[in-house]
Scaffold this motif. Structure first.
Motif, PDB file in Angstrom:
ATOM      1  N   PRO A 196       0.058  19.198   2.180  1.00 14.88           N
ATOM      2  CA  PRO A 196       0.959  18.132   2.655  1.00 14.88           C
ATOM      3  C   PRO A 196       1.977  17.644   1.623  1.00 14.88           C
ATOM      4  O   PRO A 196       2.846  16.860   1.974  1.00 14.88           O
ATOM      5  CB  PRO A 196      -0.013  16.996   3.018  1.00 14.88           C
ATOM      6  CG  PRO A 196      -1.354  17.637   3.147  1.00 14.88           C
ATOM      7  CD  PRO A 196      -1.345  18.790   2.210  1.00 14.88           C
ATOM      8  N   PHE A 197       1.884  18.090   0.383  1.00 17.68           N
ATOM      9  CA  PHE A 197       2.798  17.563  -0.631  1.00 17.68           C
ATOM     10  C   PHE A 197       3.852  18.563  -1.127  1.00 17.68           C
ATOM     11  O   PHE A 197       5.045  18.258  -1.134  1.00 17.68           O
ATOM     12  CB  PHE A 197       2.023  17.055  -1.848  1.00 17.68           C
ATOM     13  CG  PHE A 197       1.364  15.726  -1.624  1.00 17.68           C
ATOM     14  CD1 PHE A 197       2.095  14.550  -1.732  1.00 17.68           C
ATOM     15  CD2 PHE A 197       0.026  15.648  -1.293  1.00 17.68           C
ATOM     16  CE1 PHE A 197       1.503  13.316  -1.520  1.00 17.68           C
ATOM     17  CE2 PHE A 197      -0.576  14.414  -1.076  1.00 17.68           C
ATOM     18  CZ  PHE A 197       0.164  13.256  -1.191  1.00 17.68           C
ATOM     19  N   SER A 198       3.420  19.734  -1.563  1.00 18.63           N
ATOM     20  CA  SER A 198       4.291  20.645  -2.314  1.00 18.63           C
ATOM     21  C   SER A 198       5.657  20.863  -1.673  1.00 18.63           C
ATOM     22  O   SER A 198       6.684  20.764  -2.326  1.00 18.63           O
ATOM     23  CB  SER A 198       3.602  21.991  -2.509  1.00 18.63           C
ATOM     24  OG  SER A 198       2.376  21.802  -3.155  1.00 18.63           O
ATOM     25  N   PHE A 200       6.123  19.888   2.039  1.00 18.58           N
ATOM     26  CA  PHE A 200       6.322  19.020   3.201  1.00 18.58           C
ATOM     27  C   PHE A 200       6.628  17.568   2.862  1.00 18.58           C
ATOM     28  O   PHE A 200       6.845  16.760   3.750  1.00 18.58           O
ATOM     29  CB  PHE A 200       5.126  19.137   4.147  1.00 18.58           C
ATOM     30  CG  PHE A 200       5.107  20.471   4.838  1.00 18.58           C
ATOM     31  CD1 PHE A 200       5.906  20.690   5.944  1.00 18.58           C
ATOM     32  CD2 PHE A 200       4.357  21.519   4.336  1.00 18.58           C
ATOM     33  CE1 PHE A 200       5.939  21.928   6.564  1.00 18.58           C
ATOM     34  CE2 PHE A 200       4.379  22.762   4.952  1.00 18.58           C
ATOM     35  CZ  PHE A 200       5.160  22.969   6.064  1.00 18.58           C
ATOM     36  N   ARG A 201       6.658  17.220   1.585  1.00 18.41           N
ATOM     37  CA  ARG A 201       7.066  15.867   1.237  1.00 18.41           C
ATOM     38  C   ARG A 201       8.594  15.746   1.322  1.00 18.41           C
ATOM     39  O   ARG A 201       9.158  14.676   1.213  1.00 18.41           O
ATOM     40  CB  ARG A 201       6.545  15.513  -0.149  1.00 18.41           C
ATOM     41  CG  ARG A 201       6.037  14.098  -0.324  1.00 18.41           C
ATOM     42  CD  ARG A 201       5.851  13.389   0.960  1.00 18.41           C
ATOM     43  NE  ARG A 201       4.488  13.381   1.460  1.00 18.41           N
ATOM     44  CZ  ARG A 201       3.634  12.390   1.303  1.00 18.41           C
ATOM     45  NH1 ARG A 201       3.993  11.303   0.680  1.00 18.41           N
ATOM     46  NH2 ARG A 201       2.433  12.482   1.807  1.00 18.41           N
TER      47      ARG A 201
END
Ligand code: SF4
Ligand code: SF4
Ligand code: FES
Lengths: 234, 115
Positions: A196-198, A200-201
Protein backbone atom coordinates in the motif's frame (compact mmCIF):
# COMPACT_ATOMS: atom_id res chain seq x y z
CA UNK A 1 16.61 43.43 -4.95
CA UNK A 2 15.77 41.63 -1.73
CA UNK A 3 16.88 38.07 -1.17
CA UNK A 4 15.61 36.15 1.82
CA UNK A 5 17.74 33.09 2.51
CA UNK A 6 17.20 30.19 4.88
CA UNK A 7 20.18 30.05 7.21
CA UNK A 8 21.05 27.35 9.68
CA UNK A 9 24.36 26.31 11.10
CA UNK A 10 23.69 23.59 13.68
CA UNK A 11 26.99 24.35 15.40
CA UNK A 12 26.20 27.95 16.20
CA UNK A 13 22.45 28.51 15.69
CA UNK A 14 19.73 27.29 18.04
CA UNK A 15 17.17 27.39 15.27
CA UNK A 16 16.98 28.11 11.54
CA UNK A 17 16.13 31.67 10.52
CA UNK A 18 15.54 33.70 7.37
CA UNK A 19 18.23 36.23 6.55
CA UNK A 20 17.21 39.26 4.46
CA UNK A 21 19.91 40.58 2.18
CA UNK A 22 19.67 43.58 -0.16
CA UNK A 23 21.80 43.14 -3.19
CA UNK A 24 22.40 44.99 -6.45
CA UNK A 25 22.17 42.77 -9.49
CA UNK A 26 24.64 43.65 -12.25
CA UNK A 27 22.65 44.77 -15.28
CA UNK A 28 23.05 43.68 -18.84
CA UNK A 29 22.04 40.05 -18.58
CA UNK A 30 19.54 37.79 -16.88
CA UNK A 31 21.73 35.96 -14.36
CA UNK A 32 20.87 32.57 -12.88
CA UNK A 33 19.92 32.02 -9.25
CA UNK A 34 23.23 30.18 -8.83
CA UNK A 35 25.12 33.31 -9.94
CA UNK A 36 23.17 35.26 -7.36
CA UNK A 37 24.20 32.75 -4.70
CA UNK A 38 27.82 33.27 -5.69
CA UNK A 39 27.36 37.04 -5.23
CA UNK A 40 25.90 36.36 -1.77
CA UNK A 41 28.77 34.06 -0.94
CA UNK A 42 31.29 36.74 -1.97
CA UNK A 43 29.71 38.97 0.66
CA UNK A 44 29.35 36.26 3.29
CA UNK A 45 31.61 33.20 2.79
CA UNK A 46 29.77 31.24 5.48
CA UNK A 47 26.79 30.72 3.15
CA UNK A 48 26.51 27.02 2.25
CA UNK A 49 24.97 25.44 -0.85
CA UNK A 50 25.88 22.62 -3.23
CA UNK A 51 26.72 22.98 -6.88
CA UNK A 52 29.02 21.37 -9.35
CA UNK A 53 28.31 21.44 -13.07
CA UNK A 54 26.45 24.79 -13.14
CA UNK A 55 24.60 23.67 -16.28
CA UNK A 56 21.74 21.47 -15.11
CA UNK A 57 23.50 18.16 -15.46
CA UNK A 58 24.75 17.05 -12.04
CA UNK A 59 21.60 17.70 -10.00
CA UNK A 60 23.39 19.06 -6.94
CA UNK A 61 21.82 22.51 -6.62
CA UNK A 62 18.17 21.61 -6.27
CA UNK A 63 16.49 24.14 -3.96
CA UNK A 64 13.22 25.90 -3.30
CA UNK A 65 13.05 29.26 -5.06
CA UNK A 66 10.04 31.44 -4.24
CA UNK A 67 8.13 28.32 -3.28
CA UNK A 68 9.01 26.13 -6.25
CA UNK A 69 11.73 23.50 -6.44
CA UNK A 70 14.25 23.69 -9.24
CA UNK A 71 17.93 23.81 -10.14
CA UNK A 72 19.48 27.17 -9.26
CA UNK A 73 21.99 26.97 -12.10
CA UNK A 74 19.42 26.88 -14.90
CA UNK A 75 16.77 29.10 -13.33
CA UNK A 76 17.10 32.72 -14.49
CA UNK A 77 16.13 35.39 -11.98
CA UNK A 78 13.50 36.64 -14.41
CA UNK A 79 11.69 33.31 -14.10
CA UNK A 80 11.33 33.31 -10.31
CA UNK A 81 11.75 36.79 -8.83
CA UNK A 82 8.47 38.41 -7.86
CA UNK A 83 8.12 42.06 -6.85
CA UNK A 84 11.91 42.33 -6.69
CA UNK A 85 12.03 39.63 -4.01
CA UNK A 86 13.40 36.09 -3.95
CA UNK A 87 13.00 33.60 -1.11
CA UNK A 88 15.51 30.75 -1.11
CA UNK A 89 14.96 27.67 0.99
CA UNK A 90 16.46 24.17 1.03
CA UNK A 91 14.49 21.35 -0.61
CA UNK A 92 11.46 20.75 1.64
CA UNK A 93 11.02 17.60 3.68
CA UNK A 94 14.65 16.52 4.02
CA UNK A 95 16.82 17.18 7.09
CA UNK A 96 18.95 20.32 6.71
CA UNK A 97 22.69 19.85 7.12
CA UNK A 98 23.45 23.54 6.80
CA UNK A 99 21.81 26.54 5.07
CA UNK A 100 20.66 25.26 1.65
CA UNK A 101 22.37 21.89 1.98
CA UNK A 102 20.09 18.94 2.78
CA UNK A 103 20.80 15.37 3.80
CA UNK A 104 19.75 13.28 0.79
CA UNK A 105 20.12 9.94 2.65
CA UNK A 106 16.43 9.11 2.71
CA UNK A 107 16.09 9.95 -0.98
CA UNK A 108 18.99 7.70 -1.98
CA UNK A 109 17.70 4.90 0.21
CA UNK A 110 14.49 4.81 -1.82
CA UNK A 111 16.53 4.86 -5.01
CA UNK A 112 18.58 1.92 -3.77
CA UNK A 113 15.40 -0.01 -2.95
CA UNK A 114 14.27 -0.20 -6.56
CA UNK A 115 17.57 -1.86 -7.61
CA UNK A 116 18.67 0.76 -10.14
CA UNK A 117 20.73 -1.57 -12.28
CA UNK A 118 20.10 -4.01 -15.07
CA UNK A 119 19.32 -7.53 -13.90
CA UNK A 120 19.67 -10.24 -16.50
CA UNK A 121 20.28 -13.87 -15.60
CA UNK A 122 20.79 -15.15 -19.15
CA UNK A 123 24.41 -15.78 -20.21
CA UNK A 124 26.09 -12.60 -21.39
CA UNK A 125 26.58 -12.47 -25.16
CA UNK A 126 30.07 -12.02 -26.61
CA UNK A 127 29.73 -8.33 -27.38
CA UNK A 128 26.64 -6.64 -25.97
CA UNK A 129 22.93 -7.10 -25.35
CA UNK A 130 21.21 -5.61 -28.34
CA UNK A 131 18.03 -3.56 -28.40
CA UNK A 132 15.95 -2.54 -31.37
CA UNK A 133 15.50 1.22 -31.86
CA UNK A 134 11.89 0.80 -30.69
CA UNK A 135 12.95 -0.97 -27.51
CA UNK A 136 15.51 1.72 -26.88
CA UNK A 137 12.88 4.41 -27.44
CA UNK A 138 10.91 2.98 -24.48
CA UNK A 139 13.59 4.41 -22.20
CA UNK A 140 13.26 7.97 -23.44
CA UNK A 141 11.85 10.28 -20.80
CA UNK A 142 13.12 7.92 -18.10
CA UNK A 143 16.89 7.61 -18.35
CA UNK A 144 17.42 11.40 -18.38
CA UNK A 145 16.71 11.74 -14.65
CA UNK A 146 19.64 13.34 -12.81
CA UNK A 147 18.43 12.49 -9.29
CA UNK A 148 18.20 16.11 -8.22
CA UNK A 149 15.32 15.28 -5.82
CA UNK A 150 13.30 18.33 -6.86
CA UNK A 151 10.30 16.08 -7.57
CA UNK A 152 10.34 13.84 -4.49
CA UNK A 153 10.77 16.81 -2.16
CA UNK A 154 7.79 18.53 -3.80
CA UNK A 155 5.58 15.49 -3.22
CA UNK A 156 3.35 15.55 -0.12
CA UNK A 157 3.19 11.76 -0.06
CA UNK A 158 6.98 11.69 0.17
CA UNK A 159 6.95 14.30 2.94
CA UNK A 160 4.61 12.21 5.08
CA UNK A 161 6.18 8.81 4.40
CA UNK A 162 9.75 9.26 3.11
CA UNK A 163 10.69 5.88 4.56
CA UNK A 164 7.85 3.94 2.91
CA UNK A 165 6.80 5.72 -0.28
CA UNK A 166 9.46 5.34 -2.98
CA UNK A 167 8.70 8.79 -4.35
CA UNK A 168 8.44 10.07 -7.92
CA UNK A 169 12.15 9.98 -8.67
CA UNK A 170 12.64 6.41 -7.44
CA UNK A 171 9.50 5.25 -9.23
CA UNK A 172 10.55 6.86 -12.50
CA UNK A 173 13.76 4.85 -12.20
CA UNK A 174 11.85 1.73 -11.20
CA UNK A 175 9.89 2.02 -14.42
CA UNK A 176 13.07 2.72 -16.38
CA UNK A 177 14.22 -0.82 -15.53
CA UNK A 178 10.77 -2.39 -15.83
CA UNK A 179 10.57 -0.97 -19.34
CA UNK A 180 14.04 -2.15 -20.36
CA UNK A 181 13.86 -5.04 -22.84
CA UNK A 182 17.17 -6.38 -21.54
CA UNK A 183 16.00 -6.70 -17.94
CA UNK A 184 14.65 -10.08 -16.86
CA UNK A 185 13.65 -9.30 -13.27
CA UNK A 186 10.26 -7.73 -14.08
CA UNK A 187 8.31 -10.11 -11.85
CA UNK A 188 10.57 -9.64 -8.83
CA UNK A 189 10.61 -5.89 -9.32
CA UNK A 190 6.82 -5.71 -9.47
CA UNK A 191 6.44 -7.97 -6.43
CA UNK A 192 8.60 -5.54 -4.45
CA UNK A 193 6.30 -2.65 -5.34
CA UNK A 194 2.89 -4.16 -4.66
CA UNK A 195 2.19 -2.90 -1.16
CA UNK A 196 0.00 0.00 0.00
CA UNK A 197 2.92 2.43 0.24
CA UNK A 198 5.71 2.01 -2.33
CA UNK A 199 3.68 2.95 -5.42
CA UNK A 200 0.10 3.40 -4.28
CA UNK A 201 0.77 6.32 -1.96
CA UNK A 202 0.91 8.42 -5.12
CA UNK A 203 -2.33 10.35 -5.40
CA UNK A 204 -1.57 11.80 -8.80
CA UNK A 205 -1.46 15.48 -7.93
CA UNK A 206 1.52 15.92 -10.26
CA UNK A 207 3.66 18.29 -8.21
CA UNK A 208 6.54 16.15 -9.43
CA UNK A 209 5.76 16.85 -13.07
CA UNK A 210 5.44 20.58 -12.54
CA UNK A 211 8.89 20.93 -10.94
CA UNK A 212 11.11 18.48 -12.83
CA UNK A 213 13.91 20.60 -14.34
CA UNK A 214 14.48 17.96 -17.01
CA UNK A 215 10.85 18.02 -18.09
CA UNK A 216 10.24 14.39 -17.13
CA UNK A 217 6.90 12.92 -16.12
CA UNK A 218 7.07 10.66 -13.04
CA UNK A 219 3.27 10.52 -12.73
CA UNK A 220 3.01 8.90 -16.13
CA UNK A 221 5.68 6.35 -15.21
CA UNK A 222 3.82 5.59 -11.97
CA UNK A 223 0.65 5.02 -13.99
CA UNK A 224 2.51 2.56 -16.18
CA UNK A 225 3.83 0.66 -13.16
CA UNK A 226 0.26 0.48 -11.86
CA UNK A 227 -0.92 -0.89 -15.18
CA UNK A 228 1.82 -3.51 -15.18
CA UNK A 229 0.80 -4.59 -11.67
CA UNK A 230 -2.82 -4.71 -12.79
CA UNK A 231 -2.03 -6.73 -15.88
CA UNK A 232 -0.04 -9.23 -13.90
CA UNK A 233 -2.75 -9.62 -11.26
CA UNK A 234 -5.89 -9.92 -13.37
CA UNK B 1 8.14 -4.10 -0.07
CA UNK B 2 6.58 -2.33 2.89
CA UNK B 3 4.52 -4.71 4.99
CA UNK B 4 1.38 -3.40 6.57
CA UNK B 5 -1.16 -5.43 8.50
CA UNK B 6 -3.84 -2.83 9.07
CA UNK B 7 -4.56 -1.90 5.43
CA UNK B 8 -7.62 -3.41 3.77
CA UNK B 9 -6.13 -6.17 1.69
CA UNK B 10 -2.38 -5.96 2.39
CA UNK B 11 -1.64 -5.55 -1.30
CA UNK B 12 -1.52 -1.99 -2.56
CA UNK B 13 -3.02 -3.00 -5.87
CA UNK B 14 -5.92 -4.76 -4.17
CA UNK B 15 -6.74 -1.74 -2.00
CA UNK B 16 -6.46 0.53 -5.01
CA UNK B 17 -8.79 -1.67 -7.06
CA UNK B 18 -11.34 -1.95 -4.25
CA UNK B 19 -11.24 1.83 -3.87
CA UNK B 20 -12.04 2.31 -7.58
CA UNK B 21 -14.78 -0.32 -7.79
CA UNK B 22 -16.52 0.83 -4.62
CA UNK B 23 -16.39 4.42 -5.89
CA UNK B 24 -18.25 3.35 -9.03
CA UNK B 25 -20.89 1.55 -6.97
CA UNK B 26 -21.37 4.60 -4.75
CA UNK B 27 -21.72 6.91 -7.73
CA UNK B 28 -24.27 4.56 -9.31
CA UNK B 29 -26.26 4.43 -6.09
CA UNK B 30 -26.12 8.20 -5.61
CA UNK B 31 -27.19 8.88 -9.20
CA UNK B 32 -30.05 6.41 -8.89
CA UNK B 33 -31.25 8.02 -5.67
CA UNK B 34 -31.03 11.55 -7.03
CA UNK B 35 -32.99 10.60 -10.14
CA UNK B 36 -35.56 8.65 -8.13
CA UNK B 37 -36.16 11.54 -5.74
CA UNK B 38 -35.99 14.33 -8.27
CA UNK B 39 -37.93 12.86 -11.16
CA UNK B 40 -40.24 10.36 -9.45
CA UNK B 41 -43.84 11.19 -8.52
CA UNK B 42 -44.74 12.83 -5.26
CA UNK B 43 -43.12 10.55 -2.67
CA UNK B 44 -45.42 8.72 -0.33
CA UNK B 45 -44.56 6.44 2.56
CA UNK B 46 -46.03 3.43 0.72
CA UNK B 47 -43.98 4.12 -2.35
CA UNK B 48 -40.75 4.56 -0.36
CA UNK B 49 -41.43 1.36 1.56
CA UNK B 50 -42.27 -0.44 -1.64
CA UNK B 51 -38.98 0.56 -3.17
CA UNK B 52 -37.01 -1.06 -0.37
CA UNK B 53 -39.26 -4.11 -0.25
CA UNK B 54 -37.87 -5.41 -3.52
CA UNK B 55 -34.97 -7.85 -3.39
CA UNK B 56 -33.08 -6.02 -6.14
CA UNK B 57 -33.16 -2.75 -4.23
CA UNK B 58 -32.00 -4.49 -1.06
CA UNK B 59 -29.10 -6.07 -2.89
CA UNK B 60 -28.20 -2.73 -4.43
CA UNK B 61 -28.44 -0.95 -1.08
CA UNK B 62 -26.41 -3.59 0.74
CA UNK B 63 -23.80 -3.40 -1.99
CA UNK B 64 -23.64 0.36 -1.58
CA UNK B 65 -23.43 0.01 2.20
CA UNK B 66 -20.55 -2.46 2.03
CA UNK B 67 -18.86 -0.34 -0.61
CA UNK B 68 -19.16 2.67 1.64
CA UNK B 69 -17.60 0.71 4.51
CA UNK B 70 -14.65 -0.54 2.44
CA UNK B 71 -14.15 2.81 0.74
CA UNK B 72 -14.20 4.71 4.02
CA UNK B 73 -11.83 2.26 5.68
CA UNK B 74 -9.23 2.45 2.91
CA UNK B 75 -9.48 6.23 2.75
CA UNK B 76 -9.30 6.85 6.48
CA UNK B 77 -6.55 4.30 6.87
CA UNK B 78 -4.49 6.19 4.29
CA UNK B 79 -5.16 9.51 5.96
CA UNK B 80 -4.17 8.11 9.35
CA UNK B 81 -0.88 6.71 8.03
CA UNK B 82 -0.11 10.08 6.43
CA UNK B 83 -0.90 12.38 9.30
CA UNK B 84 -0.91 10.49 12.61
CA UNK B 85 2.68 9.61 13.38
CA UNK B 86 2.54 8.24 16.97
CA UNK B 87 1.71 4.54 16.68
CA UNK B 88 -0.62 4.50 19.69
CA UNK B 89 -2.74 7.40 18.44
CA UNK B 90 -2.84 5.96 14.93
CA UNK B 91 -3.94 2.56 16.20
CA UNK B 92 -6.63 4.18 18.35
CA UNK B 93 -7.92 6.20 15.38
CA UNK B 94 -8.00 3.10 13.19
CA UNK B 95 -9.78 1.10 15.89
CA UNK B 96 -12.46 3.76 16.30
CA UNK B 97 -12.94 3.93 12.52
CA UNK B 98 -13.14 0.14 12.28
CA UNK B 99 -15.64 -0.11 15.11
CA UNK B 100 -17.85 2.68 13.75
CA UNK B 101 -17.82 1.11 10.30
CA UNK B 102 -18.84 -2.24 11.74
CA UNK B 103 -21.65 -0.65 13.74
CA UNK B 104 -22.95 1.19 10.69
CA UNK B 105 -22.94 -1.96 8.57
CA UNK B 106 -24.84 -4.03 11.15
CA UNK B 107 -27.22 -1.18 11.84
CA UNK B 108 -27.77 -0.62 8.12
CA UNK B 109 -28.59 -4.29 7.53
CA UNK B 110 -31.01 -4.23 10.45
CA UNK B 111 -32.82 -1.22 9.01
CA UNK B 112 -32.84 -2.65 5.51
CA UNK B 113 -34.37 -5.97 6.53
CA UNK B 114 -36.55 -4.47 9.21
CA UNK B 115 -38.74 -2.65 6.75
S1 SF4 C 1 12.59 13.09 -12.19
FE1 SF4 C 1 13.26 15.18 -12.62
S2 SF4 C 1 12.97 16.26 -10.67
FE2 SF4 C 1 12.93 14.10 -10.22
S3 SF4 C 1 15.01 13.60 -9.63
FE3 SF4 C 1 14.79 13.14 -11.82
S4 SF4 C 1 15.46 14.99 -12.85
FE4 SF4 C 1 15.10 15.55 -10.73
S1 SF4 D 1 1.91 12.65 -8.77
FE1 SF4 D 1 2.39 11.17 -7.20
S2 SF4 D 1 4.58 11.13 -7.07
FE2 SF4 D 1 4.03 13.00 -8.20
S3 SF4 D 1 3.94 14.59 -6.61
FE3 SF4 D 1 1.89 13.72 -6.81
S4 SF4 D 1 1.76 12.09 -5.26
FE4 SF4 D 1 3.91 12.62 -5.58
S1 FES E 1 25.09 22.76 -10.53
FE1 FES E 1 24.82 20.88 -11.55
S2 FES E 1 22.68 20.86 -11.88
FE2 FES E 1 22.99 22.84 -11.08
Amino acid sequence: MLVSVYRYNPETDDAPYMQDIHIDIPGGKDIMVLDLLQLLKDKDPSMAYRRSCREGVCGSDGMNMNGKNGLACITPLSAVVEKDKLVLRPLPGLPVVRDLVVDMGQFYKQYEKIKPFLINDTPAPAIERLQSPEERAELDGLYECILCACCSTACPSFWWNPDKFVGPSGLLQAYRFLADSRDTATRERLAELDDPFSVFRCHGIMNCVSVCPKGLNPTKAIGKIRNMLLQQAT
Amino acid sequence: MVTSITSFGRSGLYDWMVQRVTAVVLVAYAVFMIFYLAFGDELTFEQWKGLFDGTAMRIFTLLALLSMAAHAWIGLWSVSTDYIKPTGARFLFQSVCGLLTFIYVVWGIQILWGI
